[in-house]
Scaffold this motif. Structure first.
Motif, PDB file in Angstrom:
ATOM      1  N   VAL A   1       0.842  -1.191   0.000  1.00 35.79           N
ATOM      2  CA  VAL A   1       0.000   0.000   0.000  1.00 35.79           C
ATOM      3  C   VAL A   1       0.884   1.251   0.000  1.00 35.79           C
ATOM      4  CG1 VAL A   1      -1.601   1.314   1.448  1.00 35.79           C
ATOM      5  CG2 VAL A   1      -1.999  -1.106   1.055  1.00 35.79           C
ATOM      6  N   ILE A   2       1.996   1.158   0.718  1.00 33.63           N
ATOM      7  CA  ILE A   2       3.018   2.208   0.681  1.00 33.63           C
ATOM      8  C   ILE A   2       4.274   1.605   0.073  1.00 33.63           C
ATOM      9  CG2 ILE A   2       4.470   3.754   2.045  1.00 33.63           C
ATOM     10  CD1 ILE A   2       2.289   3.770   4.180  1.00 33.63           C
ATOM     11  N   ASP A   3       4.781   2.205  -0.978  1.00 34.35           N
ATOM     12  CA  ASP A   3       6.002   1.720  -1.627  1.00 34.35           C
ATOM     13  C   ASP A   3       6.753   2.936  -2.164  1.00 34.35           C
ATOM     14  OD1 ASP A   3       7.959   0.163  -2.718  1.00 34.35           O
ATOM     15  OD2 ASP A   3       6.725  -0.683  -4.328  1.00 34.35           O
ATOM     16  N   VAL A   4       7.585   3.529  -1.308  1.00 33.49           N
ATOM     17  CA  VAL A   4       8.267   4.769  -1.667  1.00 33.49           C
ATOM     18  C   VAL A   4       9.774   4.597  -1.499  1.00 33.49           C
ATOM     19  CG1 VAL A   4       6.297   6.220  -1.074  1.00 33.49           C
ATOM     20  CG2 VAL A   4       8.005   5.700   0.682  1.00 33.49           C
ATOM     21  N   HIS A   5      10.519   5.393  -2.267  1.00 33.53           N
ATOM     22  CA  HIS A   5      11.968   5.212  -2.311  1.00 33.53           C
ATOM     23  C   HIS A   5      12.686   6.559  -2.319  1.00 33.53           C
ATOM     24  CE1 HIS A   5      11.275   0.956  -3.354  1.00 33.53           C
ATOM     25  NE2 HIS A   5      10.267   1.436  -4.059  1.00 33.53           N
ATOM     26  N   LEU A   6      13.698   6.663  -1.461  1.00 37.90           N
ATOM     27  CA  LEU A   6      14.644   7.785  -1.456  1.00 37.90           C
ATOM     28  C   LEU A   6      13.936   9.136  -1.325  1.00 37.90           C
ATOM     29  CD1 LEU A   6      17.024   6.502  -4.279  1.00 37.90           C
ATOM     30  CD2 LEU A   6      17.274   6.212  -1.816  1.00 37.90           C
ATOM     31  N   LEU A   7      12.959   9.194  -0.409  1.00 43.15           N
ATOM     32  CA  LEU A   7      12.254  10.457  -0.193  1.00 43.15           C
ATOM     33  C   LEU A   7      13.134  11.432   0.588  1.00 43.15           C
ATOM     34  CD1 LEU A   7       8.627   9.363   0.789  1.00 43.15           C
ATOM     35  CD2 LEU A   7       9.633   9.693  -1.487  1.00 43.15           C
TER      36      LEU A   7
ATOM     37  N   HIS B   1      10.674   9.032  -5.122  1.00 41.41           N
ATOM     38  CA  HIS B   1       9.571   8.546  -5.947  1.00 41.41           C
ATOM     39  C   HIS B   1       8.865   7.410  -5.234  1.00 41.41           C
ATOM     40  CE1 HIS B   1      11.705   4.815  -7.195  1.00 41.41           C
ATOM     41  NE2 HIS B   1      12.778   5.554  -6.987  1.00 41.41           N
ATOM     42  N   GLY B   2       7.733   7.029  -5.768  1.00 38.10           N
ATOM     43  CA  GLY B   2       6.998   5.906  -5.202  1.00 38.10           C
ATOM     44  C   GLY B   2       5.501   6.122  -5.254  1.00 38.10           C
ATOM     45  N   GLN B   3       4.776   5.179  -4.666  1.00 35.23           N
ATOM     46  CA  GLN B   3       3.326   5.207  -4.705  1.00 35.23           C
ATOM     47  C   GLN B   3       2.733   4.967  -3.323  1.00 35.23           C
ATOM     48  OE1 GLN B   3       2.221   2.209  -7.620  1.00 35.23           O
ATOM     49  NE2 GLN B   3       2.310   3.700  -9.288  1.00 35.23           N
TER      50      GLN B   3
ATOM     51  N   ASP C   1       0.792   7.993  -7.576  1.00 36.04           N
ATOM     52  CA  ASP C   1       2.114   8.587  -7.556  1.00 36.04           C
ATOM     53  C   ASP C   1       2.206   9.649  -6.465  1.00 36.04           C
ATOM     54  OD1 ASP C   1       4.129  10.825  -8.545  1.00 36.04           O
ATOM     55  OD2 ASP C   1       4.698   8.965  -9.552  1.00 36.04           O
ATOM     56  N   ILE C   2       3.226   9.533  -5.611  1.00 37.28           N
ATOM     57  CA  ILE C   2       3.345  10.427  -4.459  1.00 37.28           C
ATOM     58  C   ILE C   2       3.680  11.862  -4.876  1.00 37.28           C
ATOM     59  CG2 ILE C   2       5.803  10.016  -4.051  1.00 37.28           C
ATOM     60  CD1 ILE C   2       5.133   9.979  -1.048  1.00 37.28           C
ATOM     61  N   LEU C   3       4.204  12.047  -6.094  1.00 37.60           N
ATOM     62  CA  LEU C   3       4.555  13.373  -6.574  1.00 37.60           C
ATOM     63  C   LEU C   3       3.416  14.046  -7.328  1.00 37.60           C
ATOM     64  CD1 LEU C   3       8.163  12.651  -7.931  1.00 37.60           C
ATOM     65  CD2 LEU C   3       7.533  13.585  -5.703  1.00 37.60           C
ATOM     66  N   ALA C   4       2.653  13.266  -8.100  1.00 36.07           N
ATOM     67  CA  ALA C   4       1.673  13.860  -9.018  1.00 36.07           C
ATOM     68  C   ALA C   4       0.219  13.658  -8.625  1.00 36.07           C
ATOM     69  CB  ALA C   4       1.901  13.294 -10.430  1.00 36.07           C
ATOM     70  N   GLU C   5      -0.062  12.749  -7.684  1.00 37.24           N
ATOM     71  CA  GLU C   5      -1.459  12.419  -7.394  1.00 37.24           C
ATOM     72  C   GLU C   5      -1.773  12.561  -5.906  1.00 37.24           C
ATOM     73  OE1 GLU C   5      -2.953   9.083 -10.269  1.00 37.24           O
ATOM     74  OE2 GLU C   5      -0.953   8.502  -9.565  1.00 37.24           O
ATOM     75  N   GLN C   6      -1.364  13.681  -5.341  1.00 41.87           N
ATOM     76  CA  GLN C   6      -1.553  13.905  -3.907  1.00 41.87           C
ATOM     77  C   GLN C   6      -3.029  13.990  -3.524  1.00 41.87           C
ATOM     78  OE1 GLN C   6       0.994  17.420  -3.717  1.00 41.87           O
ATOM     79  NE2 GLN C   6       2.420  16.308  -2.402  1.00 41.87           N
ATOM     80  N   ARG C   7      -3.848  14.609  -4.355  1.00 40.47           N
ATOM     81  CA  ARG C   7      -5.269  14.739  -4.033  1.00 40.47           C
ATOM     82  C   ARG C   7      -5.937  13.364  -3.958  1.00 40.47           C
ATOM     83  NH1 ARG C   7      -9.111  18.632  -4.020  1.00 40.47           N
ATOM     84  NH2 ARG C   7      -7.631  20.181  -4.789  1.00 40.47           N
ATOM     85  N   ALA C   8      -5.595  12.489  -4.877  1.00 38.65           N
ATOM     86  CA  ALA C   8      -6.170  11.139  -4.870  1.00 38.65           C
ATOM     87  C   ALA C   8      -5.755  10.380  -3.617  1.00 38.65           C
ATOM     88  CB  ALA C   8      -5.747  10.381  -6.128  1.00 38.65           C
TER      89      ALA C   8
ATOM     90  N   LYS D   1       8.169   0.333   2.719  1.00 40.09           N
ATOM     91  CA  LYS D   1       7.181  -0.531   2.075  1.00 40.09           C
ATOM     92  C   LYS D   1       6.283  -1.104   3.162  1.00 40.09           C
ATOM     93  CE  LYS D   1       8.168  -3.009  -1.509  1.00 40.09           C
ATOM     94  NZ  LYS D   1       8.713  -4.045  -2.446  1.00 40.09           N
ATOM     95  N   VAL D   2       4.983  -0.872   3.035  1.00 41.07           N
ATOM     96  CA  VAL D   2       3.991  -1.397   3.970  1.00 41.07           C
ATOM     97  C   VAL D   2       2.923  -2.101   3.159  1.00 41.07           C
ATOM     98  CG1 VAL D   2       2.330  -0.857   5.788  1.00 41.07           C
ATOM     99  CG2 VAL D   2       4.423   0.508   5.575  1.00 41.07           C
ATOM    100  N   ARG D   3       2.591  -3.331   3.549  1.00 40.93           N
ATOM    101  CA  ARG D   3       1.661  -4.141   2.766  1.00 40.93           C
ATOM    102  C   ARG D   3       0.234  -4.028   3.288  1.00 40.93           C
ATOM    103  NH1 ARG D   3       4.528  -6.941  -0.797  1.00 40.93           N
ATOM    104  NH2 ARG D   3       6.750  -7.286  -0.372  1.00 40.93           N
TER     105      ARG D   3
END
Length: 324
Positions: free
Chosen positions: A23-29, A79-81, A86-93, A45-47
């Motif tokens: 559900v959380i998969d982000v890298h090098l924030l 980057h990541g989701q 996408d954590i950079l482009a889809e914050q509202r979602a 990473k959290v499942r």
């Protein structure tokens, strides 16, 4: 290690969660505030369905990291989701699918429980509002207090209201920032029973806490310091990976034993617990040698015990201070 942790480690439902989709998969924030580097190449990473404990000393970047994952703060780099977005482009979602409970009670104290929930329901455009509010009140045992002003609630009931408000829109991910600070043990236990109930229904939970007994109720834990991930895994895995050894020292001359043990560099931690000392180190052979000398001098007794999560937590904090 307590029975709760052992049951979690052997629970097939938990093991199944370990293989679920992230559900959380982000890298090098990374996140800076001026010259201060608050989040430093953080990867997480959290499942789905996991309860993930987020640990770290004050100022380690936990709150900022949570706000980045919620979409409340912009990421400087990385980057990541989160929930497939996408954590950079889809914050509202991301915001629409996440429930976020802040450290401080953040609702209107001059409004009743029901009025606060009605306000939140309108923000999320939940319909029919009356039905949603009734279901939310009932699910967290708030029906009889619905007309009570939020400012008159005890810490435990404020906590229930906050949890009700951040779950009424049925989020897929719940983020809790030190949610039980300042509440009594009974309220804390009831809160965690509710968190496990929600997770059992498929909700993923990321919760920051300073309470080791709460961390032990999590499926996995993530320890960060200076905004970077330092340890990750189940409680039993994190303890095993620390490679620490803990001895229990007892006897009539504990004060003398404590003073003598403090002079040995191989003794990395000494803590009094009731009528015993817990003595911790990473070099088993050297630790035994130091203990043998002190035991012979004080006629105390030393037996090998179990390393606790708190021992590991203190060690990680100490190691970070030495490296700074």
């Amino acid at each position: 290690m307590n029975d709760t942790v052992d049951r979690q480690a052997s629970d097939p439902n938990v093991l199944q969660d370990m293989n679920a989709e992230p559900v959380i998969d982000v890298h090098l924030l990374n996140k800076h505030f001026g010259d201060k580097h608050v989040v430093n190449n953080l990867s997480l990473k959290v499942r789905r369905g996991q309860i993930c404990g987020f640990l770290g000393p004050n100022g380690s970047g936990k709150t900022t990291s949570i706000r980045l994952l919620c979409g409340l703060l912009d990421v400087d780099s990385g980057h990541g989701q989160v929930l497939g977005h996408d954590i950079l482009a889809e914050q509202r979602a991301i915001k629409n699918k996440v429930g976020y409970m802040t450290q401080r009670f953040s609702f209107y104290e001059d409004l009743s429980i029901e009025q606060n929930l009605r306000f939140v329901a309108r923000l999320y455009e939940l319909k029919p509002i009356k039905s949603v509010i009734e279901t939310t009140l009932q699910s967290l045992g708030l029906t009889e207090r619905r007309h009570q002003l939020a400012g008159e609630l005890s810490g435990g009931w404020k906590q229930r209201l906050a949890l009700a408000a951040c779950t009424m829109h049925k989020p897929e991910l719940l983020m809790l920032d030190e949610p039980t600070a300042g509440v009594d043990p009974k309220a804390r236990r009831e809160f965690w029973d509710e968190i496990h109930r929600l997770a059992g229904n498929g909700l993923t939970v990321l919760v920051s806490t300073h309470y080791m007994d709460e961390a032990e109720r999590c499926h996995v834990i993530k320890y960060i310091s200076n905004g970077s991930l330092k340890a990750s895994g189940s409680v039993s895995e994190v303890i095993a990976n620390s490679q620490l050894y803990t001895f229990i020292v007892s006897g009539a001359r504990l004060n003398d034993a404590h003073r003598m043990l403090s002079a040995y560099h191989q003794v990395e931690q000494i803590a009094a617990f009731g009528m015993n000392l817990h003595v911790v180190g990473s070099n088993l052979h050297a630790l035994k040698e130091a203990l043998d000398e002190v035991v012979n001098a004080t006629q105390c007794k030393a037996v090998l015990g179990e390393t606790s999560l708190e021992d590991v937590f203190i060690q990680l904090i100490s190691s970070n201070k030495k490296s700074v």
